[in-house]
Design a protein around this motif. Structure first.
Motif, PDB file in Angstrom:
ATOM      1  N   VAL A 370       0.845  -1.192   0.000  1.00 13.69           N
ATOM      2  CA  VAL A 370       0.000   0.000   0.000  1.00 13.69           C
ATOM      3  C   VAL A 370       0.878   1.238   0.000  1.00 13.69           C
ATOM      4  O   VAL A 370       1.888   1.314   0.699  1.00 13.69           O
ATOM      5  N   ASP A 371       0.483   2.193  -0.794  1.00 13.76           N
ATOM      6  CA  ASP A 371       1.172   3.476  -0.931  1.00 13.76           C
ATOM      7  C   ASP A 371       0.718   4.407   0.192  1.00 13.76           C
ATOM      8  O   ASP A 371      -0.483   4.657   0.351  1.00 13.76           O
ATOM      9  N   THR A 372       1.674   4.915   0.985  1.00  9.32           N
ATOM     10  CA  THR A 372       1.337   5.880   2.043  1.00  9.32           C
ATOM     11  C   THR A 372       2.089   7.191   1.828  1.00  9.32           C
ATOM     12  O   THR A 372       2.414   7.891   2.787  1.00  9.32           O
ATOM     13  N   SER A 373       2.363   7.526   0.587  1.00  8.00           N
ATOM     14  CA  SER A 373       3.024   8.795   0.279  1.00  8.00           C
ATOM     15  C   SER A 373       2.058   9.957   0.469  1.00  8.00           C
ATOM     16  O   SER A 373       0.852   9.764   0.668  1.00  8.00           O
ATOM     17  N   GLY A 374       2.584  11.175   0.384  1.00  7.75           N
ATOM     18  CA  GLY A 374       1.763  12.353   0.615  1.00  7.75           C
ATOM     19  C   GLY A 374       0.604  12.486  -0.348  1.00  7.75           C
ATOM     20  O   GLY A 374      -0.449  13.020   0.006  1.00  7.75           O
ATOM     21  N   SER A 375       0.761  11.989  -1.590  1.00  5.99           N
ATOM     22  CA  SER A 375      -0.316  12.098  -2.574  1.00  5.99           C
ATOM     23  C   SER A 375      -1.519  11.230  -2.231  1.00  5.99           C
ATOM     24  O   SER A 375      -2.587  11.391  -2.814  1.00  5.99           O
ATOM     25  N   MET A 376      -1.369  10.297  -1.293  1.00 11.15           N
ATOM     26  CA  MET A 376      -2.471   9.418  -0.888  1.00 11.15           C
ATOM     27  C   MET A 376      -3.244   9.990   0.306  1.00 11.15           C
ATOM     28  O   MET A 376      -4.161   9.327   0.807  1.00 11.15           O
ATOM     29  N   ALA A 377      -2.911  11.176   0.764  1.00 15.38           N
ATOM     30  CA  ALA A 377      -3.567  11.750   1.939  1.00 15.38           C
ATOM     31  C   ALA A 377      -5.050  11.949   1.683  1.00 15.38           C
ATOM     32  O   ALA A 377      -5.481  12.240   0.564  1.00 15.38           O
ATOM     33  N   GLY A 378      -5.845  11.766   2.731  1.00 14.02           N
ATOM     34  CA  GLY A 378      -7.284  12.012   2.624  1.00 14.02           C
ATOM     35  C   GLY A 378      -8.058  10.775   2.219  1.00 14.02           C
ATOM     36  O   GLY A 378      -7.840   9.658   2.717  1.00 14.02           O
ATOM     37  N   VAL A 379      -8.976  10.964   1.283  1.00 13.85           N
ATOM     38  CA  VAL A 379      -9.892   9.895   0.880  1.00 13.85           C
ATOM     39  C   VAL A 379      -9.142   8.714   0.277  1.00 13.85           C
ATOM     40  O   VAL A 379      -9.527   7.556   0.472  1.00 13.85           O
ATOM     41  N   SER A 380      -8.060   8.971  -0.466  1.00 13.89           N
ATOM     42  CA  SER A 380      -7.331   7.879  -1.114  1.00 13.89           C
ATOM     43  C   SER A 380      -6.816   6.879  -0.087  1.00 13.89           C
ATOM     44  O   SER A 380      -6.937   5.662  -0.276  1.00 13.89           O
ATOM     45  N   LEU A 381      -6.235   7.352   1.004  1.00 11.73           N
ATOM     46  CA  LEU A 381      -5.732   6.436   2.024  1.00 11.73           C
ATOM     47  C   LEU A 381      -6.885   5.733   2.736  1.00 11.73           C
ATOM     48  O   LEU A 381      -6.770   4.552   3.100  1.00 11.73           O
ATOM     49  N   THR A 382      -7.995   6.419   2.931  1.00  9.26           N
ATOM     50  CA  THR A 382      -9.175   5.780   3.527  1.00  9.26           C
ATOM     51  C   THR A 382      -9.654   4.630   2.651  1.00  9.26           C
ATOM     52  O   THR A 382      -9.999   3.544   3.148  1.00  9.26           O
ATOM     53  N   GLN A 383      -9.690   4.846   1.331  1.00  7.30           N
ATOM     54  CA  GLN A 383     -10.061   3.779   0.407  1.00  7.30           C
ATOM     55  C   GLN A 383      -9.081   2.613   0.488  1.00  7.30           C
ATOM     56  O   GLN A 383      -9.485   1.439   0.500  1.00  7.30           O
ATOM     57  N   ALA A 384      -7.789   2.930   0.542  1.00 11.52           N
ATOM     58  CA  ALA A 384      -6.773   1.886   0.592  1.00 11.52           C
ATOM     59  C   ALA A 384      -6.899   1.046   1.860  1.00 11.52           C
ATOM     60  O   ALA A 384      -6.789  -0.185   1.826  1.00 11.52           O
ATOM     61  N   LYS A 385      -7.139   1.697   3.002  1.00 10.56           N
ATOM     62  CA  LYS A 385      -7.296   0.962   4.251  1.00 10.56           C
ATOM     63  C   LYS A 385      -8.509   0.032   4.195  1.00 10.56           C
ATOM     64  O   LYS A 385      -8.446  -1.123   4.648  1.00 10.56           O
ATOM     65  N   ALA A 386      -9.617   0.543   3.639  1.00 11.72           N
ATOM     66  CA  ALA A 386     -10.816  -0.290   3.522  1.00 11.72           C
ATOM     67  C   ALA A 386     -10.549  -1.496   2.624  1.00 11.72           C
ATOM     68  O   ALA A 386     -11.004  -2.615   2.914  1.00 11.72           O
ATOM     69  N   ALA A 387      -9.816  -1.299   1.531  1.00 12.28           N
ATOM     70  CA  ALA A 387      -9.494  -2.403   0.628  1.00 12.28           C
ATOM     71  C   ALA A 387      -8.616  -3.443   1.319  1.00 12.28           C
ATOM     72  O   ALA A 387      -8.805  -4.654   1.144  1.00 12.28           O
ATOM     73  N   LEU A 388      -7.648  -3.005   2.118  1.00 10.64           N
ATOM     74  CA  LEU A 388      -6.771  -3.939   2.823  1.00 10.64           C
ATOM     75  C   LEU A 388      -7.557  -4.758   3.846  1.00 10.64           C
ATOM     76  O   LEU A 388      -7.367  -5.982   3.963  1.00 10.64           O
ATOM     77  N   MET A 389      -8.419  -4.107   4.605  1.00 11.96           N
ATOM     78  CA  MET A 389      -9.221  -4.830   5.591  1.00 11.96           C
ATOM     79  C   MET A 389     -10.094  -5.878   4.924  1.00 11.96           C
ATOM     80  O   MET A 389     -10.237  -7.010   5.415  1.00 11.96           O
ATOM     81  N   GLN A 390     -10.666  -5.515   3.789  1.00 14.46           N
ATOM     82  CA  GLN A 390     -11.500  -6.472   3.072  1.00 14.46           C
ATOM     83  C   GLN A 390     -10.658  -7.625   2.525  1.00 14.46           C
ATOM     84  O   GLN A 390     -11.097  -8.780   2.514  1.00 14.46           O
ATOM     85  N   GLY A 391      -9.436  -7.311   2.063  1.00 15.21           N
ATOM     86  CA  GLY A 391      -8.562  -8.358   1.548  1.00 15.21           C
ATOM     87  C   GLY A 391      -8.220  -9.396   2.595  1.00 15.21           C
ATOM     88  O   GLY A 391      -8.147 -10.602   2.297  1.00 15.21           O
ATOM     89  N   LEU A 392      -8.027  -8.972   3.844  1.00 16.86           N
ATOM     90  CA  LEU A 392      -7.755  -9.933   4.919  1.00 16.86           C
ATOM     91  C   LEU A 392      -8.935 -10.877   5.127  1.00 16.86           C
ATOM     92  O   LEU A 392      -8.753 -12.062   5.425  1.00 16.86           O
ATOM     93  N   ASP A 393     -10.156 -10.360   4.978  1.00 16.49           N
ATOM     94  CA  ASP A 393     -11.348 -11.192   5.173  1.00 16.49           C
ATOM     95  C   ASP A 393     -11.485 -12.272   4.100  1.00 16.49           C
ATOM     96  O   ASP A 393     -12.129 -13.300   4.344  1.00 16.49           O
ATOM     97  N   TYR A 394     -10.918 -12.033   2.894  1.00 17.95           N
ATOM     98  CA  TYR A 394     -11.077 -12.980   1.793  1.00 17.95           C
ATOM     99  C   TYR A 394      -9.975 -14.049   1.757  1.00 17.95           C
ATOM    100  O   TYR A 394      -9.977 -14.894   0.876  1.00 17.95           O
ATOM    101  N   LEU A 395      -9.040 -14.005   2.676  1.00 18.21           N
ATOM    102  CA  LEU A 395      -7.981 -15.015   2.686  1.00 18.21           C
ATOM    103  C   LEU A 395      -8.529 -16.360   3.153  1.00 18.21           C
ATOM    104  O   LEU A 395      -9.383 -16.429   4.048  1.00 18.21           O
ATOM    105  N   GLY A 396      -8.024 -17.440   2.530  1.00 18.58           N
ATOM    106  CA  GLY A 396      -8.427 -18.786   2.917  1.00 18.58           C
ATOM    107  C   GLY A 396      -7.585 -19.317   4.059  1.00 18.58           C
ATOM    108  O   GLY A 396      -6.513 -18.787   4.381  1.00 18.58           O
ATOM    109  N   GLU A 397      -8.062 -20.396   4.672  1.00 19.45           N
ATOM    110  CA  GLU A 397      -7.387 -20.933   5.859  1.00 19.45           C
ATOM    111  C   GLU A 397      -6.001 -21.487   5.548  1.00 19.45           C
ATOM    112  O   GLU A 397      -5.151 -21.573   6.447  1.00 19.45           O
TER     113      GLU A 397
END
Length: 735
Positions: A370-397
């Protein structure tokens, strides 16, 4: 007390004020007497800091904030008054000294042939110049996204003009010369990647103009279904003028014409009808086939299905959209179509995946970057965090995972990918919560970390790269991906309203994965769910194709095949193939299948598709340092050979005989236009497509309110209050 003495307010540090500038009051005399009678008290009070508010002039910060707020408010009000929608205005626009008028066609005929992910659309529209003068017209048609015009024919009266491809400079020169000499002439140019504009000069009074264009449109594929969307009309918008560089076309200093769109509240008895026929050529069995906004009749054919409008009175007042869903089987299937133009054979190979339920999930190693550079500040980083959390939920055992974030530096969560234990998941969630956007965008170390993690035996490594792509060294990064990828797969997720989509798409192609774009926060769940579901089930890996002969095919890097997502390859062959062999790995085992040619299915569209794929590959090579001159020459040669519109070529046609008499000037006329369905003449006075101004207007009012409060609440702005004491002098004090 001397009349010229200076009184000084020692409490407030004001400059000396001559006493004769104002009349001495009783209070002044009493205060002077008191200070003389109590010199020690006066001296002690003079040196104490005041607790009262100081009068001061407006500070520069106050003036700057007030000026900025007022200017912002004025600009917002001006924007509301001059709001213009950004959509193109379609139809035929007649221009002259008196302005310009625009309309859509009298009637429209459309023939559509769908092959794979591309549709060949032939459109014929009739117009009439009912004015009394000669006109120059600009023709526009609402193309679907990703379209490319490659043919055009115009009939003016009894004259038929067929356009031909030339280099852009030569085509413009020829058009201007023919226009000046009174000859009927047309010029077709690509304005942007998916936008074209055609000019027709010297259209006579009361002449009927029939414009026939042919273009290739992209078929969309999403969530297991194909769809083709063809716009037919446009919504009126208010336009106070077009920039001169656009309206003048060749002359940047030409005046801006007044554009007027004329809508007819009711069409004539023979106006604005649509005749549409579709030939859907597919080698797949379909689970469903439907038109969303029109009634259609569907008939099976030798090559697939034929679709035509059920209502002969259908008008061109709404978009046409056709969707169809393949009936995927339990094993991969392939089809092969070819076209022989005499010099070479052009082929399209399609590989269809099995149903997701038929594929056994494979254990994976998923590395999230995940990109955490200055250009990702604001909504972009919020979107990225939501995508990462969802990605963890889709992992198999049986999966393993790791997390990496980067800005100017790169940091990974675990030294190697870890299993889905609760403790590791909690660490990952805390790692995501603590992400903050700051610093530069140094992608290379993060990619190096992910692609060179310790190998996990028996696991397919999938790298999910979430960023806005704001980098300037795209070429170096793409080369790095190609060199370090090995058996990994790279999936890119572009974040934000204006990502570097070209880089993200190319990185996914080289990484043998695919690209997903998230433009808004409310799109995260839907877009990422589709991605996680797709990459959970890789159907065939490491695909190879044996054409049985020397072949030039695109894309050159063949991606994996995933459930619900077919794969297409376009090739140029020296002669007709008997069959083509496809190989790869299916569920960890070697897999192979032969595909034979479907008889009578391929058309000359296959040659165009191959040529456009090669042009795209040539343009992409620019980022890897290929000589721009070589690319321009190669693209121009291909465009001239296959009749394609590119940034370096245009289409032009000129009638040999002058039609406009010498001395006659070009004029303009009005043609009534058909309103979009559901609209009325009383509701089209102002476009509602100029979005975003409400929030900006509220922001400007808030800014102005803050500035006003700062001004009113500042000490120097308060009215009234006790009058400060005054003294005439401080007597000397014996210590």
């Amino acid at each position: 007390m001397p009349s010229q003495a200076l009184r000084t307010d020692l409490f407030f540090g004001e400059r000396p004020v001559p006493i004769d500038q104002r009349r001495e009051s009783i209070r002044d005399r009493l205060e002077s007497k008191a200070w003389k009678n109590h010199p020690r008290f006066a001296a002690s009070q003079a040196v104490k800091p005041t607790k009262r508010s100081q009068k001061r002039p407006l500070m520069w910060q106050d003036r700057a904030l007030l000026t900025l707020s007022a200017l912002l408010l004025l600009l917002l009000i001006f924007r509301i008054e001059t709001a213009t929608a950004q959509e193109d205005q379609w139809g035929l626009e007649f221009q002259g000294d008196g302005g310009s008028q625009r309309s859509l066609a009298i009637n429209t005929e459309m023939q559509v042939t769908i092959t794979g992910l591309v549709a060949r659309i032939d459109v014929t529209q009739a117009f009439r110049n009912s004015g009394r003068g000669w006109s120059e017209a600009i023709y526009r048609f609402p193309l679907p996204d990703g379209s490319a015009v490659d043919r055009m024919t115009v009939q003016v009266g009894t004259r038929i003009l067929v356009s031909e491809i030339q280099e852009k400079r030569d085509a413009r020169r020829q058009y201007q010369q023919a226009k000046s000499s009174g000859k009927v002439t047309i010029l077709l140019e690509q304005q942007r990647a998916n936008q074209f504009e055609t000019r027709l000069a010297n259209i006579g009074p009361d002449e009927e103009i029939t414009v026939s264009i042919s273009f290739l449109a992209r078929v969309d594929y999403r969530d297991g279904s194909f769809s083709l969307r063809i716009p037919m009309t446009f919504t009126q918008r208010w336009d106070r003028g077009t920039p001169a560089i656009l309206s003048g076309f060749f002359n940047e200093t030409s005046p801006v014409p007044t554009v007027m769109t004329v809508f007819g509240t009711g069409a004539g008895p023979n106006d604005h009808y649509l005749d549409l026929n579709i030939d859907l050529r597919t080698g797949l069995k379909l689970a469903s086939l439907e038109s969303r906004y029109h009634d259609v009749d569907i008939q099976p054919s030798l090559n697939g299905y034929t679709i035509y409008l059920a209502d002969p009175d259908t008008r061109t007042d709404r978009v046409f959209e056709l969707s169809w869903t393949p009936d995927f089987g339990t094993s991969p299937e392939s089809t092969l179509m070819t076209f022989d133009d005499g010099d070479a054979v052009y082929a399209m190979l399609m590989l269809a995946p099995p149903l997701a339920e038929a594929i056994r999930p494979q254990p994976r190693e998923v590395v999230f970057i995940v990109d955490t550079s200055g250009s990702m500040a604001g909504v972009s980083l919020t979107q990225a965090k939501a995508a990462l959390m969802q990605g963890l939920d889709y992992l198999g055992e049986d999966d393993r995972f790791n997390l990496i974030h980067f800005n100017s530096d790169s940091h990974q969560l675990f030294p190697q990918s870890m299993p889905l234990y609760t403790s590791y998941l909690l660490e990952a969630e805390a790692f995501i919560d603590d992400l903050v956007a700051n610093g530069g965008t140094n992608m290379a170390p993060a990619l190096d970390m992910a692609l060179n993690l310790p190998l996990q035996a028996g696991l397919l490594r999938q790298v999910v790269f979430i960023t806005d792509g704001s980098v300037g060294n795209e070429g170096e990064l793409l080369l790095q991906i190609g060199e370090e990828l090995r058996d990994s797969r790279l999936f890119t997720v572009s974040i934000g309203s204006a990502p570097n989509s070209w880089f993200m798409r190319k990185a996914a192609e080289i990484g043998r994965g695919n690209h997903t774009h998230i433009g808004r926060l409310n799109e995260v769940e839907e877009s990422m769910s589709s991605l996680w579901s797709r990459i959970q089930n890789p159907a065939i890996k490491n695909i190879c194709v044996d054409w049985g002969m020397e072949a030039e095919f695109y894309p050159e890097i063949v991606p994996d095949l995933y459930a619900g997502e077919p794969l297409w390859l376009y090739a140029r062959l020296p002669f007709q193939p008997v069959d083509v062999t496809i190989c790869g790995e299916l569920e960890g085992r070697p897999w192979e299948q032969s595909s034979t040619v479907l008889p009578g299915v391929g058309t000359e569209n296959l040659a165009t598709l191959w040529a456009r794929s090669k042009i795209e590959a040539l343009e992409d090579s620019r980022i890897f340092g290929e000589d721009p001159g070589f690319i321009r020459d190669a693209v121009t040669d291909l465009a001239l050979e296959f009749g394609l519109l590119t940034p370096y070529t245009s289409m032009v046609a000129v009638d040999a005989t002058p039609s406009r008499p010498q001395g006659e000037t070009l004029d303009s006329k009005e043609i009534p236009n058909l309103l979009p369905a559901g609209s009325s003449a009383s509701t089209t006075s102002f476009s509602q497509t100029a979005t975003g101004w409400v929030a900006q207007l509220v922001l400007s009012f808030i800014t102005l309110l803050i500035a006003t409060c700062m001004l009113l609440l500042s000490p120097h702005s308060r009215k009234g209050g006790a009058r400060p004491p005054m003294i005439t002098s401080i007597p000397s004090i014996d210590r």
